[in-house]
Design an enzyme around this catalytic site. Structure first.
Site, PDB file in Angstrom:
ATOM      1  N   CYS A 100     -63.928   5.815 -29.215  1.00 56.58           N
ATOM      2  CA  CYS A 100     -65.139   5.150 -28.894  1.00 56.58           C
ATOM      3  C   CYS A 100     -65.240   4.365 -27.577  1.00 56.58           C
ATOM      4  O   CYS A 100     -64.107   4.024 -26.906  1.00 56.58           O
ATOM      5  CB  CYS A 100     -65.350   4.261 -29.920  1.00 56.58           C
ATOM      6  SG  CYS A 100     -64.542   4.754 -31.554  1.00 56.58           S
ATOM      7  N   ASN A 331     -61.333   1.255 -31.778  1.00 62.13           N
ATOM      8  CA  ASN A 331     -61.401   2.392 -30.830  1.00 62.13           C
ATOM      9  C   ASN A 331     -60.140   3.060 -30.988  1.00 62.13           C
ATOM     10  O   ASN A 331     -59.096   2.520 -30.228  1.00 62.13           O
ATOM     11  CB  ASN A 331     -61.702   1.937 -29.349  1.00 62.13           C
ATOM     12  CG  ASN A 331     -61.382   3.070 -28.391  1.00 62.13           C
ATOM     13  OD1 ASN A 331     -61.319   3.981 -28.678  1.00 62.13           O
ATOM     14  ND2 ASN A 331     -61.369   2.717 -27.179  1.00 62.13           N
ATOM     15  N   GLY A 332     -59.828   3.985 -31.599  1.00 62.60           N
ATOM     16  CA  GLY A 332     -58.489   4.911 -31.533  1.00 62.60           C
ATOM     17  C   GLY A 332     -58.475   5.693 -32.744  1.00 62.60           C
ATOM     18  O   GLY A 332     -59.419   6.197 -33.365  1.00 62.60           O
ATOM     19  N   MET A 578     -39.484  33.007 -26.143  1.00 61.37           N
ATOM     20  CA  MET A 578     -40.366  33.709 -27.096  1.00 61.37           C
ATOM     21  C   MET A 578     -40.938  33.140 -28.197  1.00 61.37           C
ATOM     22  O   MET A 578     -40.763  32.137 -28.374  1.00 61.37           O
ATOM     23  CB  MET A 578     -39.748  35.285 -27.251  1.00 61.37           C
ATOM     24  CG  MET A 578     -39.642  36.256 -26.353  1.00 61.37           C
ATOM     25  SD  MET A 578     -40.647  36.000 -24.756  1.00 61.37           S
ATOM     26  CE  MET A 578     -42.185  36.697 -25.373  1.00 61.37           C
ATOM     27  N   GLU A 998     -49.426  26.839 -15.782  1.00 60.83           N
ATOM     28  CA  GLU A 998     -49.409  25.648 -15.298  1.00 60.83           C
ATOM     29  C   GLU A 998     -48.696  25.405 -14.047  1.00 60.83           C
ATOM     30  O   GLU A 998     -47.947  24.582 -13.763  1.00 60.83           O
ATOM     31  CB  GLU A 998     -49.162  24.530 -16.206  1.00 60.83           C
ATOM     32  CG  GLU A 998     -47.979  24.667 -17.169  1.00 60.83           C
ATOM     33  CD  GLU A 998     -47.662  23.318 -17.500  1.00 60.83           C
ATOM     34  OE1 GLU A 998     -47.462  22.095 -16.929  1.00 60.83           O
ATOM     35  OE2 GLU A 998     -47.323  23.368 -18.781  1.00 60.83           O
ATOM     36  N   LYS A1066     -45.109  25.660 -29.172  1.00 64.89           N
ATOM     37  CA  LYS A1066     -44.636  24.188 -29.304  1.00 64.89           C
ATOM     38  C   LYS A1066     -45.566  23.320 -29.235  1.00 64.89           C
ATOM     39  O   LYS A1066     -45.516  22.564 -28.339  1.00 64.89           O
ATOM     40  CB  LYS A1066     -43.665  24.102 -28.222  1.00 64.89           C
ATOM     41  CG  LYS A1066     -43.934  24.618 -27.188  1.00 64.89           C
ATOM     42  CD  LYS A1066     -42.600  24.270 -25.944  1.00 64.89           C
ATOM     43  CE  LYS A1066     -43.144  24.896 -24.431  1.00 64.89           C
ATOM     44  NZ  LYS A1066     -42.123  25.087 -23.708  1.00 64.89           N
ATOM     45  N   CYS A1231     -41.455  44.275 -19.910  1.00 65.37           N
ATOM     46  CA  CYS A1231     -40.529  43.258 -20.681  1.00 65.37           C
ATOM     47  C   CYS A1231     -39.922  44.196 -21.688  1.00 65.37           C
ATOM     48  O   CYS A1231     -40.479  44.993 -22.301  1.00 65.37           O
ATOM     49  CB  CYS A1231     -41.281  42.298 -21.244  1.00 65.37           C
ATOM     50  SG  CYS A1231     -40.544  41.452 -22.716  1.00 65.37           S
ATOM     51  N   CYS A1242     -33.246  37.398 -17.006  1.00 62.00           N
ATOM     52  CA  CYS A1242     -33.801  38.971 -17.364  1.00 62.00           C
ATOM     53  C   CYS A1242     -33.523  39.896 -16.827  1.00 62.00           C
ATOM     54  O   CYS A1242     -33.804  40.197 -15.358  1.00 62.00           O
ATOM     55  CB  CYS A1242     -35.490  38.521 -17.130  1.00 62.00           C
ATOM     56  SG  CYS A1242     -36.555  40.055 -17.778  1.00 62.00           S
TER      57      CYS A1242
END
Length: 1616
Positions: A100, A331-332, A578, A998, A1066, A1231, A1242
């Site tokens: 809020c 607020n929370g 993986m 990312e 995760k 892969c 790899c």
């Protein structure tokens, strides 16, 4: 393919028309959908044109038309409302989430005026963007105000009614929500009147509260109560406290009486008090004052007002949940709410206080699980308050600050430490991000949670007003009258005493409360700390006994070798890669420990995860054991407890507890007897165990030790799974009111991983002694193999004690991480908080031991669980058991072990099919999948249809279906450049979407290739199989705000921008890229240093709540208005609620990931034990969005373990529009599932950065194209069989699915009805939803600037332009769109013009975000959070107006998290900044005059100068860049996080020069007095600066004194 019977007739598609709204209407609506709520109208003159300002939109006087269209749409909607369908019932707690905007205004002279009320309402209007709106764009999630009682107004009414004037001292006023129904209304009033009479109070009269119904939204009107005020006279009490207490008792009695009535839920007291009144409702902020006519009356006067605007992620509007509550505006989000409710319930019997005169029974219960977390916190605070505590004390008890190792607290108010220590053992903290405003009518105050995760700014004026608010600029202010400006830091409190007019700052408040009782004396006399005991130095069992124990309790060789031994040798959890592709425990044919049925819950969106690595200073694993006294009475006896520094005990420590005579410990053995048969044996033993616990506690034991140790294991006495035993005893004691009298400790063999410890503690154990795990560590250290490895230097040498210490250290860190995933900082609050979901245990078990936890699919009964337990137990006694532990293959794939979805056979078959482009080979692959053992929930379902099949030729084409496909977010860095680019090229060929992950993206990939010869291109020389016209760009670019490689150019080159909130493998924690994978190329893309490991923190530092997420979505739409914004969530119970909030936050796409997603590197326990199956997450999201009327606003995308067309169609039937493929896309490009991604080795170069391995990369884009075309053909085949022509026709049709008749090994009780249920269909087809334009931000200030011909000309022709314009706090992300236009045309550095723009006023959030070089922005005034977020260049100056009444360098002028993820540019701030200044800054330079906590966190480059005080934890995780901090009073050193940086004086001439020139520029641009005085006395001040230097900067000229001699000659010249 199973045959499809035709007896099922789905009716819904016949009823449902796919008609679309007419195009022009849709368009107008769509423009408005970006407004998030019906906007507030304000008129302002700009350049002489009159512009009507509507919240965030500008329409030139065309408002009435739009309004009419909206109204027309709305009436249209109501007639199309589908009849209510019973939706699968979700746990109450997770269905109410909120966040809020809040604030208060107080007059220090306690003068009541109508102005205060007016100001509160206008401030509320400026918070509109912090609230949420329902699907009708009109029912707000709630707004309200609390004020002192407006006696003039009420007396005026009384006189008109012919009543005597009200006696202010003796009258209570109740603001009541009553049932709408006439008959019920009468009954409710009768109950209220009778209760007051019985209590001896006189009811003076009822006043219907005058309201204006026309401003209420459609949804809110449906649930709107009858609102009246009741006036009662309390004649028998004299002082305020007793009158308030009497009214509290009456309210509790009325609530109790109403509970049994059918209208019980429709009666609610907003307030009943002699001091305050609350006006609130399901309204948007700006209509609150129009709805309640009282608030417009000049007679409504108050000396203070608390105001609140709610953004609830759940939209089923409930009027009572609007805020403020009776005491608090919150607020929370309280993360520990389930534990807090359990503990409050347990306290009910022990809470006594003389003030209640023996009436405690009448005021129970103290908590209500059906209400929101805020309402429960409010009732806990109210109970303490009415029992004689002050509001400040109540909040210090409930929401304590992080007081351990706090440098400033220890100096300023050390008394508080004793206060907090005393209460730590009495009341577990209500933990979570929170800004709390409170008032009892005499004191008004505000406090912030221990992490400071909500913005709170305050200011005070000459005419004696104090203001606190979530944002600055909510009220027009004459800056010359402001005498102080500041912000609340983490754990801080500010209060105003209305009687005396005093303002108490944090230190005064805490000191006063802490000194009220001799806490330190009580502690030193009664509190004991458990002294550490050495670990055993020899083995306690022989090898064979150990082995038999391990077998009996379910250990596998993987558990011992990969988990326990890694922890013992390295002191940290093992990392793996993986995803988790084995079956859920309940579907598996292998026996599992009970812990494997539990998945950890995690924070996403509505509250943040904490960063245990860098912000561990707010966390603690301390736990108190012993009896918890009566919290209402303060006394020395309450302190008689034992403190455990951590919940992990060794054998010696357990022994000392057993010898503690004050605790009277009682050991309860946990074995069940199966001599009379298995069935019923477990249940009867559990009942006996609970009875034994009951007796022990009643006879004075304060410590129950549940133990599965025995001299000799017996075949017929298996051990009860310890988690079951702990849970059952814990629940039994709560239900019998005994839980506060004793603590539970588990002494167990069946606990070795961090997840096991977390489960035991989460279900009630205070501590655990893992005796078998410790014995395993000792045996490992003594084994010949280990001794030899250490002797040969193959393994670091550890002693036998160190091995056990390492194990415990790893467990403790792992526990901190599990707590932090849920945003919980204290173990004491985690204990009993049940932060888990259950997959596969039936109601009988859940009700007995895990009451209140979510278990949506049912599962094992007690007898079935007993059977599974026994299957481990018998292994210890059978002759044919091998002399070593079995390897079940739960982690690594192995022949004969557990089935893995991604197995070598599968990848071979797939490679063959895509490389040879052979349909036969693909059908062998499909056959392999069809014959696999049950692996995921959808394997229990099959298709059914009542339609005749049709020829495949009639079905939608494969080319059209593949456009719905996406690949997973795999970052360049985790996988090689070759793989990343091949996947992107393949997706672009078929019109699907690849995802950048990312790690940023190389700009060379943004242009189509035109130089391909024979499949090779000089532009991308490392790839083969290319074609002219290929593009290697990722359509979806992932941003985690300030994450790596995010620049304005990156953002404007995206088709979609994905905000990654959580990752399937995760959830709740950050990513990691090992240092050896950070090559020079990767480092360049990410603006970081080669070889330095990159860690993404778990929380996004700009998403601490749902309104923060809405702000980031706004920022991204601002910089790239054409890109759709997607939000990636992970399936867990309650995700539907979160998704509604995200949809209201204006996201275009919501992605739901299953727990089985892949990852490059992650701790094993995270891969295995967090997140849920996407089938449940998708169903819940789709259904909640439909119920809330929000489904048409967003595209639903789902991913997690997709491998075939069957998966796609299952997801479609459950409601998904688009489908993501992760691991399988990597397999298709080459892969081989070696599962060593985290090592950089790899073998086929898919997930490695090593040149020689990357050269082996086998894939070509065509392979992946083939795979997706095959999947699409498979989809077409099934559609044809089902008799449907296109995907649109089956999306959301869950009635096409039914449960298969399969016998599972463990149970027949699985119930998938939740997935098969339906609440109707969206109003638009999936294609219509996918084809709508990106949502808009409405009209924004940037549009006005861009429409100025001078500015557009300057951008087009690279000229210089100057411009000045006014700005308000509702103008958010200003400059972002201009930056986007510049970046699109010129890239990050190519613009040669200059845009000099000056803003005057209070800037909204994200001011000057994503600036590009050539933009020089100046703000005269102040700003809110996220200033300069992601700026890539240019210059930003923030300075207060001339002639302020306050001293600029003491005032907070910009908010939290400024300069987040900046990649260039300069910023100069005359004044202080809030928390987390320059977090993740990678190249920008900054000068600021003071900051809050966590300054320079995760910084990777650039330079920050602070000319003033900083908060604690400076430079945590700072791996690059330099910081210079002025330390005038010698307090800096303890505030620096010394893990990485070193602290030195500024000795290097280049460093001195850098510092001085930045300060000179600062003074020149801002006129800073502070900077000027530093320059005047340069030599004196220079010696007071510290330079913070991370290792990567030690050899630079600025930081290294070795450069001194070499450069000396030069420097003298310069200074001459």
């Amino acid at each position: 393919m199973a045959s499809l019977p035709s007896s099922f007739v789905p009716v819904s598609h016949l009823l449902h028309s796919h008609g679309h709204p007419s195009p022009n209407r849709t368009l107008l609506l769509r423009d408005l959908s970006g407004l998030r709520g019906k906007p507030s109208i304000r008129t302002r003159l700009r350049n002489g044109t009159k512009i009507v300002r509507i919240g965030h939109g500008f329409l030139r006087n065309g408002w009435s038309v739009t309004r009419a269209i909206l109204e027309l749409e709305r009436t249209g909607v109501s007639s199309r409302q589908p009849s209510k369908v019973e939706v699968a019932n979700l746990d109450d707690i997770i269905s109410e989430r909120g966040a809020c905007g809040v604030g208060f205004i107080a007059n220090l002279e306690n003068e009541a005026s109508h102005g205060v009320v007016k100001d509160a309402l206008s401030a509320l209007g400026c918070m509109e963007h912090r609230g949420g709106c329902g699907a009708d764009n009109d029912s707000g999630d709630g707004a309200g105000v609390m004020t002192s009682l407006p006696w003039d107004l009420y007396n005026n009414w009384a006189n008109k009614q012919g009543l005597a004037s009200l006696d202010k001292l003796k009258t209570g006023v109740g603001m009541v929500f009553l049932p709408k129904d006439e008959k019920f209304l009468k009954e409710a009033k009768t109950v209220i009147i009778n209760t007051f009479r019985q209590e001896g109070l006189e009811v003076l009269g009822w006043r219907p509260v005058p309201v204006n119904m026309s401003v209420v939204g459609f949804y809110a009107k449906e649930t709107m109560p009858n609102i009246q005020q009741v006036f009662v006279k309390v004649s028998k009490e004299d002082n305020v406290a007793d009158i308030e207490r009497e009214l509290y008792v009456c309210r509790k009695l009325i609530e109790k009486a109403a509970k049994s009535e059918e209208w019980g839920n429709d009666l609610y007291f907003c307030s009943l008090s002699n001091q305050t009144v609350v006006y609130k409702g399901m309204l948007r902020s700006e209509v609150l004052g129009q709805f309640y006519l009282d608030l417009q009356s000049d007679l409504y006067k108050s000396s203070f007002a608390i105001y609140h605007r709610r953004y609830s992620t759940n939209t089923s509007p409930r009027w009572p949940l609007a805020q403020p509550m009776r005491l608090l505006g919150h607020n929370g989000e309280i993360n520990t709410i389930q534990g807090n409710l359990n503990w409050m319930q347990s306290r009910e019997t022990s809470m006594k206080s003389s003030v209640w005169r023996g009436r405690e029974n009448e005021i129970r219960p103290y908590g209500n699980p059906k209400a929101s977390d805020s309402a429960n916190l409010d009732s806990a605070a109210e109970l303490l308050l009415r029992s004689g505590r002050s509001p400040e004390e109540a909040l210090m008890i409930l929401v304590p600050e992080a007081y351990k190792n706090h440098p400033t607290l220890a100096i300023k108010y050390p008394e508080a430490v004793d206060f907090y220590d005393y209460y730590k053992g009495q009341m577990e903290a209500w933990d979570g991000p929170a800004l709390l405003l409170f008032s009892d009518g005499q004191t008004v105050g505000a406090c912030l949670d221990r992490n400071g995760l909500r913005p709170a700014r305050y200011w005070r004026t000459k005419d004696n007003f104090v203001y606190v608010a979530s944002e600055v600029g909510v009220l027009p202010m004459d800056e010359t009258k402001v005498i102080a400006k500041g912000r609340l830091g983490p754990g801080m409190m500010i209060t105003v005493n209305l009687q005396s007019g005093q303002v108490y700052e944090n230190t005064d408040v805490k000191k006063r409360v802490a000194l009220s009782k001799p806490y330190s004396k009580w502690l030193s006399e009664n509190m004991r700390t458990l002294e550490p005991v050495h670990f055993l130095s020899t083995a306690a069992m022989d090898n064979e006994t150990t082995l038999r124990h391990q077998q009996a309790f379910g250990y596998s060789s993987e558990d011992v070798q990969m988990v326990i031994e890694t922890m013992a040798s390295q002191g940290k959890e093992p990392t793996f890669c993986m995803g988790d592709d084995i079956p859920l425990a309940v579907l598996s044919q292998k026996p599992h420990m009970i812990y494997d049925y539990f998945k950890q819950r995690f924070a996403q969106v509505t509250n943040p995860a904490i960063d245990p690595l860098r912000e561990g200073l707010v966390m603690s694993l301390e736990v108190n054991i012993g009896k918890r006294g009566n919290i209402l009475e303060v006394g020395p006896e309450n302190a008689a407890q034992v403190i455990l520094p951590s919940p992990v005990l060794n054998e010696g420590e357990l022994e000392s507890l057993k010898k503690d005579s004050n605790l009277k410990p009682q050991v309860l053995p946990t074995f069940f007897d199966i001599r009379k048969g298995l069935d019923g044996s477990l249940e009867s033993t559990l009942n006996k165990l609970c009875e034994a616990a009951d007796d022990a506690v009643r006879s004075g034991s304060q410590l129950l030790i549940l133990s599965d140790r025995s001299e000799e294991l017996e075949p017929t006495r298996p051990s009860i799974p310890i988690l079951l035993a702990v849970g059952a005893v814990h629940q039994h004691l709560i239900q019998n009111g005994l839980r506060m009298s004793a603590s539970i400790v588990a002494d167990t063999a069946q606990c070795f991983s961090t997840h096991h410890f977390a489960c035991l503690i989460g279900y009630g154990a205070s501590a655990v002694c893992p005796y078998l795990a410790l014995e395993t560590c000792r045996q490992w250290r003594l084994s010949n193999k280990t001794v030899n490895l250490m002797r040969n230097g193959k393994m670091p040498t550890v002693t036998i004690e160190q091995a056990q210490r390492n194990f415990c250290k790893a467990v403790k860190y792992g526990l901190l991480k599990i707590l932090s995933k849920m945003g919980i900082s204290l173990l004491s609050s985690y204990c009993g908080a049940q932060i888990f979901e259950i997959y596969g245990l039936g109601k009988e078990i859940v009700d007995l031991a895990f009451c209140g936890s979510v278990s949506n699919i049912g599962g094992l009964s007690l007898d079935e669980l007993a059977r599974e337990t026994l299957s481990f137990w018998v292994k210890a006694f059978s002759e044919d058991t091998a002399k070593r532990l079995e390897n079940f293959g739960f982690i690594q794939f192995r022949a004969g072990g557990e089935y893995h979805g991604n197995n070598p056979e599968m990848s071979k078959l797939l490679h063959k099919a895509v490389r040879q482009k052979s349909e036969n080979a693909f059908s062998v692959y499909q056959q392999h999948l069809a014959n696999r053992p049950v692996n995921v929930l959808r394997d229990l379902l099959e298709f059914k249809s009542d339609r005749p099949s049709i020829p495949v030729g009639k079905v939608e084409s494969a080319a059209s279906i593949v456009q719905r496909f996406c690949t997973g977010g795999m970052s360049l860095g985790a996988i090689s450049r070759e793989t990343h680019e091949a996947i992107a090229i393949a997706m672009n060929r078929i019109g699907g979407k690849s995802n950048s992950g990312e790690g940023g993206e190389d700009p060379i990939r943004w242009k189509p290739l035109s130089d391909v010869v024979d499949g090779y291109s000089p532009t991308l020389p490392h790839l083969k199989g290319l074609q002219n016209g290929d593009t290697a760009t990722s359509a979806i670019k992932q941003v985690a705000s300030g994450r790596f490689g995010v620049t304005p150019t990156f953002l404007v080159n995206a088709d979609q921008l994905e905000i990654k909130i959580a990752q399937g493998a995760k959830p709740g924690e950050g990513g990691q890229l090992p240092g050896k994978k950070v090559s020079a190329y990767i480092a360049r893309l990410r603006n970081s240093k080669p070889g330095v490991p990159l860690i993404s923190p778990p929380p996004h530092h700009d998403i601490y709540s749902i309104e923060d997420l809405a702000q980031l979505i706004f920022d991204l739409h601002q910089v790239n208005p054409k890109a759709k914004v997607s939000v990636k969530l992970v399936a867990e119970a309650g995700i539907g609620t979160v998704a509604s909030g995200v949809a209201k936050g204006n996201a275009d796409v919501i992605q739901i990931s299953g727990h089985d997603g892949g990852t490059g590197a992650s701790p094993i326990s995270s891969i295995k034990h967090a997140g849920g199956p996407w089938e449940l997450g998708l169903t819940e999201t789709h259904q909640t969005l439909i119920e809330n009327g929000l489904r048409e606003r967003v595209i639903l995308r789902v991913d997690g373990g997709f491998k075939s067309g069957v998966d796609v169609l299952m997801a479609a039937a459950m409601g998904a529009d688009e489908y993501g493929f992760g691991s399988v896309a990597m397999i298709a490009t080459g892969c081989v599932m070696a599962r060593i991604c985290h090592t950089n080795n790899c073998p086929v170069g898919v997930a490695s950065q090593r040149e020689e391995l990357r050269a082996r990369f086998p894939g070509v884009p065509g392979d992946l194209v083939n795979f997706f075309l095959y999947v699409a053909e498979e989809v077409r085949g099934i559609l044809a069989q089902l008799g449907y022509e296109k995907m649109d026709d089956i999306i959301g049709q869950s009635d096409l699915l039914r449960q298969r008749n399969i016998s599972l090994m463990k149970t027949q009780q699985l119930d998938l009805s939740y997935i098969l249920s339906s609440v109707g269909l969206p109003k638009w087809s999936s294609t219509a939803i996918r084809n709508q334009d990106a949502h808009t931000n409405g009209a924004v200030l940037d549009d006005i600037l861009l429409s100025d011909p001078k500015i557009s000309e300057a951008i087009e022709q690279e000229k210089v332009v100057n411009k000045t314009i006014k700005i308000y706090n509702v103008d958010r992300a200003v400059c972002g769109r201009i930056a986007g236009v510049v970046a699109k045309k010129y890239g990050d550095t190519g613009f040669a013009g200059q845009l000099n723009i000056t803003f005057i006023g209070s800037a909204g959030q994200s001011f000057a975000c994503f600036l590009t070089p050539g933009m020089n922005i100046r703000l005269v005034g102040e700003a809110n959070d996220y200033v300069g977020k992601g700026m890539a260049g240019g210059e930003l100056v923030v300075t207060p107006v001339e002639n302020t009444g306050f001293c600029p360098e003491d005032a907070t002028i910009v908010g939290n998290t400024c300069l987040y993820g900046a990649t260039g540019g300069q910023i100069f701030v005359r004044g202080k900044a809030g928390e987390r200044f320059a977090v993740r800054n990678s190249l920008a330079e900054a000068v600021v005059e003071g900051t809050g906590d966590h300054c320079c966190e995760y910084m990777t480059g650039g330079c920050v100068v602070v000319l003033g005080k900083v908060g604690r934890n400076v430079a945590a995780g700072m791996t690059g860049g330099l910081a210079y901090i002025l330390d005038e009073d010698d307090t800096l050193i303890p505030k620096v996080n010394k893990e990485i940086v070193k602290i030195q004086r500024v000795m290097a001439p280049a460093g001195q020069l850098q510092l001085k020139s930045l300060i000179e520029a600062h003074v020149d641009k801002t006129g800073s007095n502070k900077g000027a005085s530093v320059l005047r006395e340069w030599d004196t001040y220079l010696s007071l600066f510290w330079q913070l230097v991370p290792p990567s900067e030690e050899d630079t000229p600025e930081a290294s004194t070795d450069f001194e001699s070499a450069a000396a000659g030069q420097v003298t010249l310069q200074s001459a």
